[in-house]
Design an enzyme around this catalytic site. Structure first.
Site, short mmCIF file in Angstrom:
data_model
loop_
_atom_site.label_atom_id
_atom_site.label_comp_id
_atom_site.label_asym_id
_atom_site.label_seq_id
_atom_site.Cartn_x
_atom_site.Cartn_y
_atom_site.Cartn_z
N GLU B 202 110.82 -4.59 12.99
CA GLU B 202 109.99 -3.46 13.41
C GLU B 202 110.58 -2.79 14.65
OE1 GLU B 202 105.93 -4.54 12.86
OE2 GLU B 202 105.18 -2.71 13.78
N GLU B 205 113.46 -0.71 13.59
CA GLU B 205 112.92 0.50 12.94
C GLU B 205 112.46 1.51 13.99
OE1 GLU B 205 109.76 -0.32 10.16
OE2 GLU B 205 109.33 1.80 9.88
N CYS B 224 100.98 -5.05 10.57
CA CYS B 224 100.73 -6.49 10.40
C CYS B 224 99.34 -6.81 9.89
CB CYS B 224 100.93 -7.22 11.72
SG CYS B 224 102.59 -7.09 12.34
N SER B 244 104.94 1.50 9.89
CA SER B 244 106.19 0.75 9.77
C SER B 244 106.28 0.19 8.35
CB SER B 244 106.18 -0.40 10.77
OG SER B 244 107.16 -1.34 10.42
N LYS B 283 94.00 -11.03 4.23
CA LYS B 283 95.29 -11.60 3.81
C LYS B 283 95.25 -12.05 2.35
CE LYS B 283 97.73 -11.29 7.59
NZ LYS B 283 98.95 -10.45 7.62
N GLU B 286 95.95 -8.95 0.62
CA GLU B 286 97.35 -8.56 0.83
C GLU B 286 98.28 -9.38 -0.07
OE1 GLU B 286 99.23 -9.76 4.52
OE2 GLU B 286 100.19 -7.81 4.71
N GLU B 291 102.80 -5.41 -5.33
CA GLU B 291 104.19 -5.26 -4.86
C GLU B 291 104.66 -6.46 -4.03
OE1 GLU B 291 101.61 -3.38 -4.01
OE2 GLU B 291 101.59 -2.94 -1.87
N CYS B 438 93.59 -10.83 15.66
CA CYS B 438 93.46 -11.89 14.65
C CYS B 438 92.60 -13.06 15.12
CB CYS B 438 94.83 -12.43 14.28
SG CYS B 438 95.95 -11.16 13.72
#
Lengths: 261, 520
Positions: B202, B205, B224, B244, B283, B286, B291, B438
């Protein structure tokens, strides 16, 4: 003025608050075999109201989700009450059609009479009763909305005078082109206290749209009015026949006596 | 005399019989009356309603109803039998996360949910919980053919102890590893490792965006937090180019477990079962995104998922308890090598502002090739529970880098609106879905109801304390195992293979809802 509920199906998000409120207020048990929400939701003796999930197509032909709350419609002229000779079903002046368990004889004519298949029987109980949504009549008597109506977070329901609600429903569907031009409950079986508006045709949402516009008791009214006259007439005829045969027997007995003598 | 005696006998006989008859009769009448019901009341209305609903129909009720939950929601589920319609789930979904009520009705064909699970923390009866996936993990552990690997997120080690009676924020990193090893996991890795890796990817990037090597807009958004990502996909899809392309640390490690680790250990990817322990319910969503199968595609088996099962901190606690273990009595153990090393920078990912602070520490080094000054190791302006924080950092060779940190989705909306209007002065913005980051994720222990800032602060303090005093390394570029990964496998940050395994793309979900013009 009887009270009613206007249900705007386009606003339902499918949270099921109404089904939980019904269970809480009426102290009804949860039915593991029959869910109160989802595609297989079903009205039972324990589930007085359910929210059915329907995946349908909107006017543009795009797949959309809709949620349909089901419960007793509380007909203006209820067939169940008309069929009940024990007066276990009674229409109150506030609108709810209520059921008195102590009057019920268990004949279940109400179940046969209801055009929407609403009353259910407690088949599993040793001393079964008929059950159905009572429109929370004890709350309605106090000017409060039914439990299901009071908990909705999405503004699906409006509680008030039926005639006012009907006017409002007419104005909503006239102004907004997304609605189908029909108010379910305005005329069905002579009108119901629960009124529904929707953007998807009612038959696609599982509503019984082929019901008569006339109230069901009006079909039987003419015959049933004759009941006392039929009763009295038969009474007179049978009493006459009784006395006639009695007299005939007496005469025949007397004649036999004469022969013997 | 005889007559008197007879009379007495008769009286006695009658008394006993009569008494029994009488009692029997009363009992039978009572039972019949009870069963048949002597009440002349109409049916129904014998239950109760929460106090806020005992009002006249027109009286406004502030908190009412509950949120809709899709029965197929991969993250959360609800037991109707426990729901008391208190309205707390709506309160947090609408006011804290600005999800419920921010779309027009009628709904389309989706029940809008970012899967954050904050409702599970607010629900007073625990009617709403995470979807329980413990059985899947137990089955995998019992299957001798599978090599079961687990990773633990930065925030679980400051939450798990609370499930075993420890004070909020107790640091149980070693005990958690010991518990996982005792449960039978074949390898225990640390998501801190891939958090450090995220910083490389990141950070690179970001530098490319600033320098113009990458033609994507600034500010760059962190990616994230899967709840935040889905929120952006629903409500701000036009801003997705700012996001990102880096996967979250969980998904990076998941992809590496079935590629890099599989290769190093000589295990077939399909024989590996990858579990992650997360403070987060999103999560689960996710990991299930279609993908997220980079390792599968890499191995020519697209049906393989990078992470097979996600357990929340609460689920791990239940699993540990179910096996009769007490976390208090376990000796501290260390993570396995290869992907078990983590730095303080990786650890602070668990707290709001942590990703940003970790990124700045490494960005300074990547640009200047010098260690950052001490002030950058304690970047206090972006720490703490203020909803939106900002800081400016002078980096020689680049100039002033302006950053912002946002946590809780209601705080994200004004920032995103500013970005939309091109009025945002920042280069890099950290977004965390859950208030506090988190450490107060939807899968963390329900230590206070509703979640309190005291508990959040205790967990955050524990994280920063470990960063400053327990971890020997505080900068991601010092992570030797990450450096080894680049050397042996990935070549360099943002390489072709890195893009294949560690980067992702996003979905425009705006067609699934009609965004409300004027927010409720």
């Amino acid at each position: 003025m009887s009270k009613g509920v206007l249900v705007d199906l386009t606003k339902c998000v499918g949270c099921g608050s109404c089904t939980v409120a019904c269970k809480l207020w009426n102290d009804n048990k949860w039915d593991d075999k029959n869910p109160t929400m989802g595609p297989s939701a079903k009205l039972t003796d324990k589930n007085w109201t359910v929210v059915q999930f329907k995946e349908v197509k909107d006017k543009k032909g795009e797949p959309v989700w809709r949620f349909v709350k089901q419960q007793c419609f509380h007909c203006k002229e209820p067939a169940c009450a008309s069929a009940c000779f024990a007066k276990a079903f009674q229409k109150t002046k506030e609108g709810p059609v209520i059921y008195y368990p102590h009057l019920c004889v268990g004949c279940r004519y109400c179940m046969v009479a209801c055009p929407f298949n609403v009353p259910k029987y407690q088949w599993e109980k040793a001393f079964p009763l008929v059950t159905k949504c009572m429109m929370c009549n004890t709350k309605v008597e106090k000017g409060e909305a039914p439990a299901c109506v009071s908990v909705c977070p999405a503004g699906v329901f409006k509680f008030g005078d039926r005639e006012e609600l009907l006017k409002e429903a007419k104005s909503i569907i006239a102004k907004d082109s997304k609605y189908v031009k029909h108010i379910f409950g305005e005329n069905e079986v002579g009108g119901t206290e629960w009124l529904y508006i929707s953007d998807v045709p009612f038959d696609q949402l599982g509503f019984k749209t082929n019901v008569t516009k006339r109230s069901l008791p009006s079909y039987t009214e003419a015959y049933m009015h004759a009941t006392p006259f039929v009763g009295i007439t038969w009474g007179v005829i049978l009493t006459g026949l009784y006395h006639y045969t009695k007299r005939r027997n007496q005469i025949s007995k007397d004649n036999n006596k004469n022969i013997k003598a | 005399m005889q007559n008197q005696q007879e009379g007495k006998d008769k009286q006695k006989q009658i008394t006993r019989r009569g008494f029994l008859k009488m009692m029997g009769g009363i009992g039978l009448t009572g039972i019949t009356a009870t069963i048949a019901g002597c009440s002349t009341d109409p049916a129904g209305g014998k239950g109760w309603m929460p106090q806020q609903y005992q009002v006249a129909s027109s009286y406004p009720i502030q908190v009412k109803g509950r949120i809709p939950i899709d029965p197929n929601n991969p993250s959360i589920t609800r037991d109707d039998k426990k729901c008391i319609l208190c309205g707390q789930c709506i309160e947090v979904c609408q006011r804290v996360q600005t999800v419920y009520g921010y779309y027009e009705l009628p709904i389309k064909n989706d029940i809008t949910c970012v899967n954050c699970g904050q409702c599970t923390l607010w629900c007073p009866t625990a009617a709403i919980t995470e979807r329980d996936d413990i059985d899947k993990v137990v089955k995998a552990l019992e299957n001798k053919d599978l090599h079961v690997v687990v990773q633990t997120a930065p925030a679980t080690r400051v939450g798990l102890g609370e499930e075993f009676g420890m004070a909020p924020g107790t640091f149980v990193e070693g005990k958690q590893v010991a518990a996982l090893k005792q449960l039978g996991f074949d390898a225990v890795f640390d998501t801190n490792f891939s958090a450090d890796l995220t910083i490389f990817e990141e950070g690179t990037e970001l530098i490319k965006r600033i320098s113009g090597d990458l033609h994507e807009p600034l500010p760059q958004f962190t990616s994230c937090s899967p709840g935040w990502v889905k929120f952006c996909e629903y409500y701000y899809p036009d801003l997705l180019p700012h996001m990102s392309t880096c996967k979250s640390p969980q998904q990076m490690l998941g992809a590496l477990i079935k590629t890099y680790y599989a290769k190093e250990k000589g295990i077939k990817p399909e024989k590996i079962f990858s579990v992650s322990i997360m403070p987060c319910t999103a999560k689960k969503f996710e990991a299930a995104r279609p993908e997220m199968n980079s390792s599968g595609k890499h191995a020519g088996k697209p049906q393989l998922k990078d992470v097979d099962v996600v357990l929340t901190t609460r689920e791990l606690a239940r699993l540990i308890k179910a096996k009769g273990m007490d976390l208090n009595n376990l000796p501290d153990k260390k993570y396995d090598s290869l992907m078990g090393e983590g730095t303080g920078a990786g650890l602070i990912f668990g707290a709001t502002g942590g990703v940003m602070e970790a990124a700045i520490r490494s960005a300074y080094f990547l640009i200047t090739k010098q260690d950052p000054p001490e002030a950058l190791l304690n970047l206090t302006p972006i720490r703490g529970l203020q909803g939106c924080k900002e800081a400016s950092v002078d980096i020689p060779g680049v100039g002033t880098v302006k950053v912002a940190v946002v946590h809780g989705l209601s705080n994200a909306r004004p920032i995103l609106e500013a970005v939309r209007k091109k009025e945002a002065p920042w280069h890099f913005i950290e977004f965390m879905c859950c208030p506090g980051g988190c450490i107060s994720g939807g899968g963390q222990p329900r230590t206070s109801l509703p979640p309190s800032d005291e508990v959040r602060q205790a967990r955050i303090n524990s994280i920063y304390n470990a960063d400053a005093h327990i971890y020997s390394k505080r900068k991601s570029y010092e992570n030797q195992e990450v450096l080894a990964l680049y050397e042996k496998f990935m070549e360099n940050p943002n390489s072709h293979l890195a893009h294949e395994l560690l980067h992702t793309h996003y979905t425009d979900r705006s067609k699934q809802l009609t965004v409300k013009k004027k927010n409720a």
